[in-house]
Design a protein around this motif. Sequence first.
Motif, PDB file in Angstrom:
ATOM      1  N   VAL A  96     -10.880   0.952   0.181  1.00  0.00           N
ATOM      2  CA  VAL A  96     -10.641   0.433   1.533  1.00  0.00           C
ATOM      3  C   VAL A  96     -11.492   1.258   2.490  1.00  0.00           C
ATOM      4  O   VAL A  96     -11.315   2.470   2.588  1.00  0.00           O
ATOM      5  CB  VAL A  96      -9.137   0.536   1.905  1.00  0.00           C
ATOM      6  CG1 VAL A  96      -8.920   0.068   3.330  1.00  0.00           C
ATOM      7  CG2 VAL A  96      -8.281  -0.237   0.925  1.00  0.00           C
ATOM      8  N   GLU A  97     -12.405   0.595   3.160  1.00  0.00           N
ATOM      9  CA  GLU A  97     -13.306   1.257   4.112  1.00  0.00           C
ATOM     10  C   GLU A  97     -13.985   2.479   3.491  1.00  0.00           C
ATOM     11  O   GLU A  97     -14.039   3.553   4.080  1.00  0.00           O
ATOM     12  CB  GLU A  97     -12.553   1.633   5.379  1.00  0.00           C
ATOM     13  CG  GLU A  97     -12.006   0.442   6.131  1.00  0.00           C
ATOM     14  CD  GLU A  97     -11.181   0.836   7.351  1.00  0.00           C
ATOM     15  OE1 GLU A  97     -11.119   2.034   7.687  1.00  0.00           O
ATOM     16  OE2 GLU A  97     -10.612  -0.077   7.966  1.00  0.00           O
ATOM     17  N   GLY A  98     -14.437   2.309   2.254  1.00  0.00           N
ATOM     18  CA  GLY A  98     -15.172   3.360   1.575  1.00  0.00           C
ATOM     19  C   GLY A  98     -14.315   4.468   0.979  1.00  0.00           C
ATOM     20  O   GLY A  98     -14.839   5.435   0.453  1.00  0.00           O
ATOM     21  N   GLN A  99     -12.996   4.336   1.068  1.00  0.00           N
ATOM     22  CA  GLN A  99     -12.110   5.368   0.506  1.00  0.00           C
ATOM     23  C   GLN A  99     -11.274   4.779  -0.626  1.00  0.00           C
ATOM     24  O   GLN A  99     -10.837   3.632  -0.562  1.00  0.00           O
ATOM     25  CB  GLN A  99     -11.176   5.912   1.584  1.00  0.00           C
ATOM     26  CG  GLN A  99     -11.903   6.640   2.684  1.00  0.00           C
ATOM     27  CD  GLN A  99     -10.914   7.231   3.680  1.00  0.00           C
ATOM     28  OE1 GLN A  99      -9.721   7.281   3.438  1.00  0.00           O
ATOM     29  NE2 GLN A  99     -11.423   7.673   4.819  1.00  0.00           N
TER      30      GLN A  99
ATOM     31  N   GLU B 141       0.788  -1.229   0.000  1.00  0.00           N
ATOM     32  CA  GLU B 141       0.000   0.000   0.000  1.00  0.00           C
ATOM     33  C   GLU B 141       0.822   1.283   0.000  1.00  0.00           C
ATOM     34  O   GLU B 141       0.297   2.341  -0.313  1.00  0.00           O
ATOM     35  CB  GLU B 141      -0.932   0.006   1.211  1.00  0.00           C
ATOM     36  CG  GLU B 141      -1.927  -1.133   1.186  1.00  0.00           C
ATOM     37  CD  GLU B 141      -2.750  -1.217   2.459  1.00  0.00           C
ATOM     38  OE1 GLU B 141      -2.422  -0.513   3.430  1.00  0.00           O
ATOM     39  OE2 GLU B 141      -3.709  -1.989   2.470  1.00  0.00           O
TER      40      GLU B 141
ATOM     41  N   ARG C  46      -7.997   4.171  -2.550  1.00  0.00           N
ATOM     42  CA  ARG C  46      -6.574   4.079  -2.209  1.00  0.00           C
ATOM     43  C   ARG C  46      -5.841   3.469  -3.390  1.00  0.00           C
ATOM     44  O   ARG C  46      -6.439   2.822  -4.242  1.00  0.00           O
ATOM     45  CB  ARG C  46      -6.350   3.169  -0.989  1.00  0.00           C
ATOM     46  CG  ARG C  46      -7.128   3.543   0.232  1.00  0.00           C
ATOM     47  CD  ARG C  46      -6.328   4.443   1.084  1.00  0.00           C
ATOM     48  NE  ARG C  46      -7.154   4.887   2.201  1.00  0.00           N
ATOM     49  CZ  ARG C  46      -6.721   5.040   3.400  1.00  0.00           C
ATOM     50  NH1 ARG C  46      -5.481   4.785   3.691  1.00  0.00           N
ATOM     51  NH2 ARG C  46      -7.520   5.479   4.340  1.00  0.00           N
TER      52      ARG C  46
END
Length: 136
Positions: free
Chosen positions: A111-114, A59, A116
């Motif tokens: 990832v968790e609605g964001q 990441e 990336r």
Amino acid sequence: MILKRYGNTYHSVEPNFDARALTEIGFRRNRAFSIPAEEFRERYEKLREETVAAQAEGEIHDAVEQELLRRLEEGVAALRQGLQEGEVLVVESLEGDDYPKTRDRKQSVVVEGQNRFYFYWWVEPPLRLGVYREKR
């Protein structure tokens, strides 16, 4: 020992793999040994050719590239440690021809609605090293 040809002479070198450098996969002369190319050809014979490549993913852009270079350096170190008495490694990848470069690809992931990025790094083409030994 690792040797690399500079002009008409082979010099001993150490890996210098640095993600911040323009050429990430480099070698630095250590001045421990040098031999004219003609004398090297007379004294040494090639046993085999080895290639070293690496891949990494993750990441964080810089961390993944550093991991890629660490893995590549580990591969070179393993080859060096596996040398028999009288054997040397010679960097055979040629700059401007088939010298290895780091390559990357990024993919957008959620990832968790964001949104990336996820990074994939590899070395292409692989680093070519010849294993030579002194003629008997």
